[in-house]
Design an enzyme around this catalytic site. Structure first.
Site, PDB file in Angstrom:
ATOM      1  N   THR A  44       0.851  -1.198   0.000  1.00 52.24           N
ATOM      2  CA  THR A  44       0.000   0.000   0.000  1.00 52.24           C
ATOM      3  C   THR A  44       0.880   1.238   0.000  1.00 52.24           C
ATOM      4  O   THR A  44       1.992   1.224   0.559  1.00 52.24           O
ATOM      5  CB  THR A  44      -0.905   0.041   1.252  1.00 52.24           C
ATOM      6  N   TYR A  65      -2.157  -0.134   9.907  1.00 52.26           N
ATOM      7  CA  TYR A  65      -2.311  -0.836   8.629  1.00 52.26           C
ATOM      8  C   TYR A  65      -1.058  -0.665   7.760  1.00 52.26           C
ATOM      9  O   TYR A  65      -0.445  -1.649   7.316  1.00 52.26           O
ATOM     10  CB  TYR A  65      -3.561  -0.312   7.909  1.00 52.26           C
ATOM     11  N   ASP A 101      -5.466  13.352   7.925  1.00 52.53           N
ATOM     12  CA  ASP A 101      -5.727  13.278   6.481  1.00 52.53           C
ATOM     13  C   ASP A 101      -4.848  14.292   5.744  1.00 52.53           C
ATOM     14  O   ASP A 101      -5.112  15.500   5.807  1.00 52.53           O
ATOM     15  CB  ASP A 101      -7.200  13.628   6.205  1.00 52.53           C
TER      16      ASP A 101
HETATM   17  N1  LIG Z   1      -8.788  -1.565  -1.999  1.00 56.07           N
HETATM   18  C1  LIG Z   1      -7.811  -0.672  -2.095  1.00 56.07           C
HETATM   19  O1  LIG Z   1      -8.057   0.477  -2.478  1.00 56.07           O
HETATM   20  C2  LIG Z   1      -6.382  -1.059  -1.762  1.00 56.07           C
HETATM   21  C3  LIG Z   1      -5.376  -0.088  -1.848  1.00 56.07           C
HETATM   22  C4  LIG Z   1      -4.046  -0.456  -1.574  1.00 56.07           C
HETATM   23  C5  LIG Z   1      -3.737  -1.763  -1.234  1.00 56.07           C
HETATM   24  N2  LIG Z   1      -4.740  -2.692  -1.141  1.00 56.07           N
HETATM   25  C6  LIG Z   1      -4.387  -4.065  -0.763  1.00 56.07           C
HETATM   26  O2  LIG Z   1      -4.929  -4.951  -1.739  1.00 56.07           O
HETATM   27  C7  LIG Z   1      -5.328  -6.158  -1.126  1.00 56.07           C
HETATM   28  C8  LIG Z   1      -6.767  -6.487  -1.493  1.00 56.07           C
HETATM   29  O3  LIG Z   1      -7.623  -5.419  -1.114  1.00 56.07           O
HETATM   30  P1  LIG Z   1      -9.205  -5.522  -1.365  1.00 56.07           P
HETATM   31  O4  LIG Z   1      -9.745  -4.153  -1.343  1.00 56.07           O
HETATM   32  O5  LIG Z   1      -9.448  -6.389  -2.549  1.00 56.07           O
HETATM   33  O6  LIG Z   1      -9.644  -6.246  -0.014  1.00 56.07           O
HETATM   34  P2  LIG Z   1     -10.787  -7.341   0.204  1.00 56.07           P
HETATM   35  O7  LIG Z   1     -11.096  -7.308   1.668  1.00 56.07           O
HETATM   36  O8  LIG Z   1     -11.899  -7.156  -0.756  1.00 56.07           O
HETATM   37  O9  LIG Z   1     -10.039  -8.703  -0.152  1.00 56.07           O
HETATM   38  C9  LIG Z   1      -9.162  -9.343   0.749  1.00 56.07           C
HETATM   39  C10 LIG Z   1      -9.417 -10.832   0.639  1.00 56.07           C
HETATM   40  O10 LIG Z   1      -8.491 -11.515   1.489  1.00 56.07           O
HETATM   41  C11 LIG Z   1      -9.178 -12.526   2.210  1.00 56.07           C
HETATM   42  N3  LIG Z   1      -8.458 -12.712   3.469  1.00 56.07           N
HETATM   43  C12 LIG Z   1      -8.138 -11.773   4.406  1.00 56.07           C
HETATM   44  N4  LIG Z   1      -7.496 -12.344   5.427  1.00 56.07           N
HETATM   45  C13 LIG Z   1      -7.372 -13.664   5.137  1.00 56.07           C
HETATM   46  C14 LIG Z   1      -6.802 -14.761   5.817  1.00 56.07           C
HETATM   47  N5  LIG Z   1      -6.233 -14.624   7.017  1.00 56.07           N
HETATM   48  N6  LIG Z   1      -6.837 -15.981   5.233  1.00 56.07           N
HETATM   49  C15 LIG Z   1      -7.426 -16.155   4.021  1.00 56.07           C
HETATM   50  N7  LIG Z   1      -7.996 -15.138   3.321  1.00 56.07           N
HETATM   51  C16 LIG Z   1      -7.979 -13.909   3.887  1.00 56.07           C
HETATM   52  C17 LIG Z   1     -10.596 -11.968   2.419  1.00 56.07           C
HETATM   53  O11 LIG Z   1     -11.560 -12.973   2.656  1.00 56.07           O
HETATM   54  C18 LIG Z   1     -10.823 -11.237   1.096  1.00 56.07           C
HETATM   55  O12 LIG Z   1     -11.408 -12.071   0.123  1.00 56.07           O
HETATM   56  C19 LIG Z   1      -5.106  -5.992   0.375  1.00 56.07           C
HETATM   57  O13 LIG Z   1      -3.899  -6.626   0.714  1.00 56.07           O
HETATM   58  C20 LIG Z   1      -5.000  -4.494   0.553  1.00 56.07           C
HETATM   59  O14 LIG Z   1      -4.177  -4.159   1.652  1.00 56.07           O
HETATM   60  C21 LIG Z   1      -6.046  -2.359  -1.387  1.00 56.07           C
END
Ligand SMILES: NC(=O)c1ccc[n+]([C@@H]2O[C@H](COP(=O)([O-])OP(=O)(O)OC[C@H]3O[C@@H](n4cnc5c(N)ncnc54)[C@H](O)[C@@H]3O)[C@@H](O)[C@H]2O)c1
Length: 329
Positions: free
Chosen positions: A117, A141, A282
């Site tokens: 991130t 985070y 922020d």
């Molecule tokens: N959404 C954003 O804008 C954003 C921005 C920067 C980074 N990220 C990173 O991208 C990744 C995905 O984000 P997202 O928005 O798709 O999140 P999300 O919550 O939609 O998806 C995360 C998935 O991981 C699974 N998961 C979490 N912990 C788990 C565990 N212990 N064992 C098995 N499965 C597990 C959840 O069930 C879920 O399906 C994350 O690592 C997040 O930090 C997201």
């Protein structure tokens, strides 16, 4: 390549999985479905429903499917929650993340793309943020993501793990089949669209007196399909090297008011808003530079305009009015 996608039933992971199979790779989803949706996974794609902390289940999945690389998306990722429950974040994002690295080491899988991130940068001194800028996360985070990035570096040096960490701010938009369906939803674009869809009364804007073009915060958004392509592209460098890349929208970002105006234009709906006070911590502007990944890997995002991101998210929402709960697809 045979690729295990942890978190592949989640918002971004489901599109990464779609992109992998679309490009001819074999994908296997590893997800506990805590926040993911089984409907987000294509029926042809194997799902291993298990915990990331379960090293035996991981080892079994890696060897059974003869996995050659891992894309690691599974994490907890709510900044606010990470302040109130840091234990959950260190256990899942660091502790369970380490069990993945250990399982990969045990099973001889030496390629990892890590969804990190841009929160690792904290409150940056300059914009756009570049990879060499100081990392000073201001919330648990971001700190947990940085901790795993650091572990990757040392595992790489000691055990030959090749890794790419991708740092980005806000994923946005949808593919035709996969979209964003979080409970609670904390991201601006889906919240704004929930107001357009009359599922929420108004959008609250936190602060209108920032030193930006319209007084509201400016943020970076990347279309989820462009993000997915970057994750798949990064697999290609992992034969003999490791790298860190930012992924950003490449321009001057979008203010909160610009997001709302674009959503009004795309949906043709009223979107009432209210101004509230600033939220502590922020920053006025957060934009990541993508020059390095463009130059080194040829990443060429196709959907940088806000209209494309909001338009695809709205189309998905219209086709799935109750998200994955209602579709059965
Ligand atoms: N959404 C954003 O804008 C954003 C921005 C920067 C980074 N990220 C990173 O991208 C990744 C995905 O984000 P997202 O928005 O798709 O999140 P999300 O919550 O939609 O998806 C995360 C998935 O991981 C699974 N998961 C979490 N912990 C788990 C565990 N212990 N064992 C098995 N499965 C597990 C959840 O069930 C879920 O399906 C994350 O690592 C997040 O930090 C997201």
């Amino acid at each position: 390549m045979r690729v295990l996608v942890t978190g592949g039933a989640g918002y971004i992971g489901s599109v990464v999985t779609e992109e992998l199979t679309g490009q001819g790779h074999d994908a296997v989803v590893y997800d506990n479905l805590g926040k993911g949706h089984v409907q987000a996974i294509d029926r042809e794609t194997p799902l291993v429903r298990a915990e990331l902390a379960d090293r035996d289940a991981l080892c079994h999945a890696l060897s059974h499917y003869r996995i050659e690389a891992v894309i690691h998306m599974a994490a907890d990722s709510l900044v606010g929650e990470s302040y109130s429950d840091p234990q959950k974040y260190y256990r899942n994002n660091v502790g369970a993340g380490l069990s993945l690295l250990d399982a990969m080491k045990d099973c001889g899988v030496a390629r990892l793309v890590f969804s990190s991130t841009a929160a690792v940068y904290g409150e940056p001194e300059k914009q756009p943020i570049e990879e060499a800028d100081p990392v000073r996360p201001t919330n648990p985070y971001g700190d947990t993501k940085l901790a795993l990035e650091r572990a990757l570096q040392w595992y790489g040096e000691a055990y030959g793990l090749c890794h790419a960490s991708l740092r980005y701010f806000n994923a946005a938009g949808a593919s035709r089949r996969c979209g964003e369906w979080h409970h609670p939803e904390t991201h601006l674009i889906p919240r704004v669209l929930e107001v357009a869809a009359a599922r929420r009364d108004f959008v609250e804007i936190h602060g209108d007196d920032y030193p930006t073009r319209d007084g509201t915060c400016v943020r970076d958004y990347v279309h989820v399909i462009d993000l997915a392509r970057a994750h798949v592209l990064a697999l290609g460098l992992l034969d003999d090297r490791s790298a860190i890349y930012n992924l950003g929208c490449g321009g001057s970002g979008y203010s909160v008011l610009e997001v709302i105006e674009t959503a009004r234009a795309v949906t043709g709906r009223e979107i009432p808003l209210r101004f509230g006070p600033r939220r502590p911590g922020d920053p006025a502007v957060l934009i990541a530079s993508s020059e390095k990944i463009r130059r080194e890997l040829g990443w060429d995002p196709q959907f940088q305009q806000l209209e494309a991101m909001i338009g695809s998210a709205w189309a998905w929402m219209q086709a799935h009015p109750r998200g994955y709960d209602s579709t059965g697809d």
